[in-house]
Design a protein around this motif. Structure first.
Motif, PDB file in Angstrom:
ATOM      1  N   VAL A 186     -16.227   8.474 -27.485  1.00 15.96           N
ATOM      2  CA  VAL A 186     -14.897   7.950 -27.152  1.00 15.96           C
ATOM      3  C   VAL A 186     -15.012   6.495 -26.689  1.00 15.96           C
ATOM      4  CG1 VAL A 186     -12.959   8.111 -25.522  1.00 15.96           C
ATOM      5  CG2 VAL A 186     -13.815  10.174 -26.632  1.00 15.96           C
ATOM      6  N   HIS A 214     -15.499   4.405 -29.711  1.00 14.52           N
ATOM      7  CA  HIS A 214     -14.281   4.480 -30.521  1.00 14.52           C
ATOM      8  C   HIS A 214     -13.203   3.563 -29.942  1.00 14.52           C
ATOM      9  CE1 HIS A 214     -10.693   6.022 -32.477  1.00 14.52           C
ATOM     10  NE2 HIS A 214     -10.214   6.401 -31.296  1.00 14.52           N
ATOM     11  N   LEU A 215     -13.060   3.586 -28.608  1.00 14.41           N
ATOM     12  CA  LEU A 215     -12.069   2.732 -27.959  1.00 14.41           C
ATOM     13  C   LEU A 215     -12.400   1.260 -28.168  1.00 14.41           C
ATOM     14  CD1 LEU A 215     -11.482   4.528 -24.539  1.00 14.41           C
ATOM     15  CD2 LEU A 215     -10.009   4.543 -26.549  1.00 14.41           C
ATOM     16  N   ARG A 225     -11.322   0.306 -31.557  1.00 15.22           N
ATOM     17  CA  ARG A 225      -9.866   0.173 -31.604  1.00 15.22           C
ATOM     18  C   ARG A 225      -9.411  -1.132 -30.946  1.00 15.22           C
ATOM     19  NH1 ARG A 225      -6.129   1.461 -31.608  1.00 15.22           N
ATOM     20  NH2 ARG A 225      -5.380   2.763 -29.952  1.00 15.22           N
ATOM     21  N   SER A 260      -7.258  -4.100 -32.818  1.00 15.06           N
ATOM     22  CA  SER A 260      -5.937  -4.576 -32.423  1.00 15.06           C
ATOM     23  C   SER A 260      -5.958  -6.040 -32.004  1.00 15.06           C
ATOM     24  CB  SER A 260      -5.348  -3.694 -31.323  1.00 15.06           C
ATOM     25  OG  SER A 260      -6.177  -3.674 -30.198  1.00 15.06           O
ATOM     26  N   THR A 261      -7.060  -6.506 -31.470  1.00 10.56           N
ATOM     27  CA  THR A 261      -7.087  -7.868 -30.927  1.00 10.56           C
ATOM     28  C   THR A 261      -7.818  -8.864 -31.832  1.00 10.56           C
ATOM     29  OG1 THR A 261      -7.046  -6.888 -28.739  1.00 10.56           O
ATOM     30  CG2 THR A 261      -7.602  -9.201 -28.832  1.00 10.56           C
ATOM     31  N   PHE A 273      -8.360  -8.527 -35.324  1.00  9.53           N
ATOM     32  CA  PHE A 273      -8.231  -7.790 -36.584  1.00  9.53           C
ATOM     33  C   PHE A 273      -8.911  -8.454 -37.782  1.00  9.53           C
ATOM     34  CE2 PHE A 273      -4.335  -9.257 -34.599  1.00  9.53           C
ATOM     35  CZ  PHE A 273      -4.034 -10.393 -35.332  1.00  9.53           C
ATOM     36  N   GLN A 274      -9.023  -9.782 -37.764  1.00  4.79           N
ATOM     37  CA  GLN A 274      -9.651 -10.444 -38.925  1.00  4.79           C
ATOM     38  C   GLN A 274     -11.151 -10.150 -39.006  1.00  4.79           C
ATOM     39  OE1 GLN A 274      -7.492 -12.564 -37.086  1.00  4.79           O
ATOM     40  NE2 GLN A 274      -6.023 -13.361 -38.582  1.00  4.79           N
ATOM     41  N   ILE A 285     -14.332  12.174 -33.769  1.00  5.46           N
ATOM     42  CA  ILE A 285     -13.229  11.821 -32.861  1.00  5.46           C
ATOM     43  C   ILE A 285     -12.093  11.162 -33.645  1.00  5.46           C
ATOM     44  CG2 ILE A 285     -12.574  10.250 -30.965  1.00  5.46           C
ATOM     45  CD1 ILE A 285     -15.531  10.779 -29.927  1.00  5.46           C
ATOM     46  N   ARG A 291      -9.737  13.394 -35.354  1.00  3.36           N
ATOM     47  CA  ARG A 291      -8.804  14.137 -34.519  1.00  3.36           C
ATOM     48  C   ARG A 291      -7.482  13.403 -34.371  1.00  3.36           C
ATOM     49  NH1 ARG A 291     -12.460  14.570 -29.425  1.00  3.36           N
ATOM     50  NH2 ARG A 291     -14.265  15.435 -30.459  1.00  3.36           N
ATOM     51  N   ARG A 345      -4.009  11.283 -34.984  1.00  4.28           N
ATOM     52  CA  ARG A 345      -2.835  11.767 -35.696  1.00  4.28           C
ATOM     53  C   ARG A 345      -2.862  11.413 -37.182  1.00  4.28           C
ATOM     54  NH1 ARG A 345      -0.813  15.756 -33.807  1.00  4.28           N
ATOM     55  NH2 ARG A 345       1.184  15.355 -34.783  1.00  4.28           N
ATOM     56  N   TYR A 346      -2.996  10.172 -37.470  1.00  2.00           N
ATOM     57  CA  TYR A 346      -2.889   9.738 -38.858  1.00  2.00           C
ATOM     58  C   TYR A 346      -4.092   8.902 -39.224  1.00  2.00           C
ATOM     59  CZ  TYR A 346       1.694  11.472 -38.043  1.00  2.00           C
ATOM     60  OH  TYR A 346       2.731  12.290 -37.708  1.00  2.00           O
ATOM     61  N   VAL A 347      -5.020   9.530 -39.885  1.00  2.74           N
ATOM     62  CA  VAL A 347      -6.280   8.882 -40.162  1.00  2.74           C
ATOM     63  C   VAL A 347      -6.596   8.979 -41.650  1.00  2.74           C
ATOM     64  CG1 VAL A 347      -8.700   8.810 -39.536  1.00  2.74           C
ATOM     65  CG2 VAL A 347      -7.041   9.593 -37.873  1.00  2.74           C
ATOM     66  N   ARG A 389      -9.334  11.308 -43.131  1.00  5.61           N
ATOM     67  CA  ARG A 389      -9.064  12.721 -43.306  1.00  5.61           C
ATOM     68  C   ARG A 389      -8.349  12.975 -44.622  1.00  5.61           C
ATOM     69  NH1 ARG A 389      -6.418  15.304 -38.101  1.00  5.61           N
ATOM     70  NH2 ARG A 389      -4.741  14.064 -38.913  1.00  5.61           N
ATOM     71  N   GLN A 390      -7.572  11.973 -45.027  1.00  8.10           N
ATOM     72  CA  GLN A 390      -6.818  12.083 -46.263  1.00  8.10           C
ATOM     73  C   GLN A 390      -7.773  12.250 -47.448  1.00  8.10           C
ATOM     74  OE1 GLN A 390      -4.408   8.666 -46.965  1.00  8.10           O
ATOM     75  NE2 GLN A 390      -2.939   9.778 -48.170  1.00  8.10           N
ATOM     76  N   ARG A 415       0.465  -3.857 -34.699  1.00 10.81           N
ATOM     77  CA  ARG A 415      -0.875  -3.400 -34.313  1.00 10.81           C
ATOM     78  C   ARG A 415      -0.745  -2.284 -33.290  1.00 10.81           C
ATOM     79  NH1 ARG A 415      -3.913  -6.093 -38.208  1.00 10.81           N
ATOM     80  NH2 ARG A 415      -2.676  -7.929 -38.681  1.00 10.81           N
ATOM     81  N   ARG A 454      -0.654  10.467 -44.063  1.00 10.30           N
ATOM     82  CA  ARG A 454      -1.271   9.888 -42.854  1.00 10.30           C
ATOM     83  C   ARG A 454      -1.242   8.373 -42.900  1.00 10.30           C
ATOM     84  NH1 ARG A 454      -4.220  14.506 -44.055  1.00 10.30           N
ATOM     85  NH2 ARG A 454      -3.923  16.053 -42.423  1.00 10.30           N
ATOM     86  N   ARG A 463      -0.815   5.151 -41.537  1.00 10.34           N
ATOM     87  CA  ARG A 463      -0.780   4.529 -40.208  1.00 10.34           C
ATOM     88  C   ARG A 463       0.092   3.283 -40.190  1.00 10.34           C
ATOM     89  NH1 ARG A 463      -4.326   5.596 -36.082  1.00 10.34           N
ATOM     90  NH2 ARG A 463      -4.280   3.449 -35.371  1.00 10.34           N
TER      91      ARG A 463
END
Lengths: 221, 342
Positions: free
Chosen positions: A160, A163-164, A167, A171-172, A174-175, A207, A210, A212-214, A217-218, B154, B328, B330
């Motif tokens: 975790v 993973h964080l 993430r 988000s910060t 991204f490039q 993780i 798990r 929601r929208y990943v 998994r698709q 984001r 899914r 995103r």
């Protein structure tokens, strides 16, 4: 003139305000966890107290793991205040996007190594972001803000944690997020050894599935 | 700007990602002319995707007709047909997509695939006049804190497992509460929570800007089963813990992004306690707090129609043959060229 009058607010964070102050001739940061009126008093006190007590302990233990953290001078549990060393430098957040690819890679490998060192010593940071890492003028990376950290050697907690961080990069920064995280894993692997690193990487994949929208998994579906 | 009646353009939007089948119609100036829906309410348990899709297929003609009647336009007056292409439940998404494709083919107008999460943010911005908000989107299927940066929304924080609305709904069902028309399970929990007084110790799990709600749900259900606490107290404690966690991560994202506006959208936006908590942190950071109006908080066709207008204006149409649903999809994978960097 009392100490309070010397305090200048340097950052109003989410859960704490950081003040720059003079403490017996030393330049210090006072981290004050102020009461949050939005949550019930009982819950608020439990959370603030827990974090104020744990953060300095984890900062101290991180040093044993070889990860530089500010030295803690004073802990005031009742008021939720921690007085610590002021670290002169720049947040990795401010440096990463503008750095040359080589420099960026070098920084990320080093950060990955430090995360690996924490994990090897049974610590997780809990809030790994590039705002919580400071590069000093001497070229040393300090980790700060252990308020959400924990003593845990569990694969889950380590997964975790990384993973964080991924993430936060996405988000910060991204490039450059993908190349950065790749370099982080390289440093992490070097610090922890191939087997431990592979196990954590496998956990991160689990993780992320798990969520929601990943997309990963698709592909399986 | 006044638009000549003849030049007025309309987009029809179809929403069918979960338990609601909804159709909205927006004009290109952001006026919502119609917004109507039919909800699938399961006899027992949660949403059964296939049963919900069956409901949508049956409800579609009447809901479509009602929307056109509300807007006082004919299908031929439409400029584009938008549909929620994802994320959501497969059978439900496919039903809405089928209706959209059929309509677009029949009147020979372009099809626009809209991301459901983006639509929740856009309808919130349209209705509250927020320009560049940090958005907490909390519903039965989603819990995320987003903000715009460089061409996309984001994701700064999100749930690591179940959504906030799902947490409240499942707890409500475990507590034996029933979903009634006009009173969603979340609203039933809110009413009971307002009578609670004693704070039951429950887990509080914030990880960075993310949070985890599944352990809290289990602990709340267990606390109730043990019988040591009243239903009101457990509802109260569940809400206080869950909302405090969501508020903390939103505040973290607010401090991090330094946005000047906080927008609350999605089905859980109707909860007054959550609104109050977010208003408190927004005020503390000198940010303006807004909540999407009730009729646009839950899943609705109007938000798809309006986002369809935005996307269509930037040429983002999709050929019928390529209009596959994306279960899914995103929010941070979607380019939003209509948003201007402030």
């Amino acid at each position: 003139m009392g100490e309070a009058a010397m305090k200048t607010l340097i950052k109003k964070g989410a859960e704490a305000s950081l003040y720059l102050a003079d403490w017996h001739g030393k330049r210090v940061v006072i981290k004050a966890r102020l009461p949050k009126s939005y949550r019930p008093k009982q819950l608020d006190q439990t959370i603030r107290r827990y974090r104020t007590v744990h953060e300095p302990q984890l900062m101290h233990e991180a040093k044993r793991a070889g990860v530089a953290t500010p030295t803690v001078f004073l802990v005031d549990v009742e008021n939720g205040e921690i007085t610590m060393e002021y670290i002169q430098g720049k947040q990795i957040k401010q440096l990463l996007d503008a750095a040359s690819p080589t420099e960026r890679c070098r920084l990320c490998v080093e950060v990955g190594g430090l995360i690996g060192a924490l994990h090897s010593h049974g610590l997780v940071h809990g809030d790994l972001t590039t705002s919580n890492m400071i590069l000093t003028d001497e070229g040393r990376i300090f980790f700060v803000d252990f308020g959400l950290g924990d003593r845990s050697g569990e694969l889950e907690a380590q997964g975790v944690d990384l993973h964080l961080f991924r993430r936060a990069l996405q988000s910060t920064h991204f490039q450059v997020a993908d190349e950065c995280f790749h370099a982080v894993l390289k440093g992490y692997g070097a610090a922890r050894g191939a087997d431990a690193a592979a196990a954590v990487l496998e956990k991160i994949r689990e993780i992320e599935k798990r969520g929601r929208y990943v997309a990963e998994r698709q592909q399986e579906a | 700007m006044t638009i000549n009646q003849k030049n007025q353009q309309f987009c029809l939007g179809i929403e069918s990602t979960a338990d609601d089948f909804s159709v909205g119609i927006a004009d290109f100036n952001g006026e919502i002319l119609a917004n109507t829906s039919s909800a699938y309410i399961p006899e027992t348990g949660g949403i059964h995707p296939r049963e919900a899709a069956r409901h949508h297929a049956q409800a579609a003609p009447a809901v479509l007709q009602e929307a056109l009647t509300q807007a006082k336009i004919k299908p031929a007056d439409l400029t584009a047909i938008a549909f929620a292409q994802g994320p959501g439940l497969g059978p439900c998404l496919r039903t809405g997509a089928t209706v959209a494709r059929a309509l677009a083919s029949y009147i020979d107008k372009p099809l626009v695939g809209v991301n459901h999460s983006v639509a929740h943010i856009e309808i919130g911005k349209l209705q509250t006049h927020a320009k560049d908000p940090l958005t907490l989107y909390a519903s039965g299927g989603n819990t995320m804190v987003t903000a715009y940066a460089s061409g996309r929304y984001r994701v700064f924080g999100e749930t690591l497992d179940i959504a906030l609305g799902n947490c409240l709904d499942v707890f409500a069902r475990e507590a034996g509460l029933k979903h009634k028309k006009g009173l969603p399970l979340g609203a039933a929990v809110e009413q009971l929570a307002a009578k609670g007084k004693q704070l039951v110790p429950l887990p509080y799990v914030v990880k960075g800007m993310d949070l985890s709600l599944s352990g809290l749900l289990t602990a709340a259900s267990t606390a109730l089963q043990k019988g040591a606490f009243s239903l009101e107290d457990v509802c109260f404690s569940l809400q206080e813990n869950a909302f405090s966690m969501v508020t903390e991560v939103t505040e973290r994202a607010l401090a991090h992004t330094e946005k000047r506006e906080v927008l609350l959208t999605g089905g859980v936006a109707a909860n007054k306690r959550l609104q109050a908590m977010l208003a408190s942190i927004a005020a503390e950071h000198d940010a303006n707090f807004t909540v999407v109006p009730q009729q646009y908080a839950t899943d609705n066709g109007a938000m798809i129609a309006w986002t369809g207008v935005l996307a269509y204006t930037y040429g983002l149409t999709v050929p019928v043959a390529e209009s596959f649903v994306k279960l899914r999809w995103r929010v941070d994978k979607v380019d939003v060229p209509w948003v201007k960097q402030p």
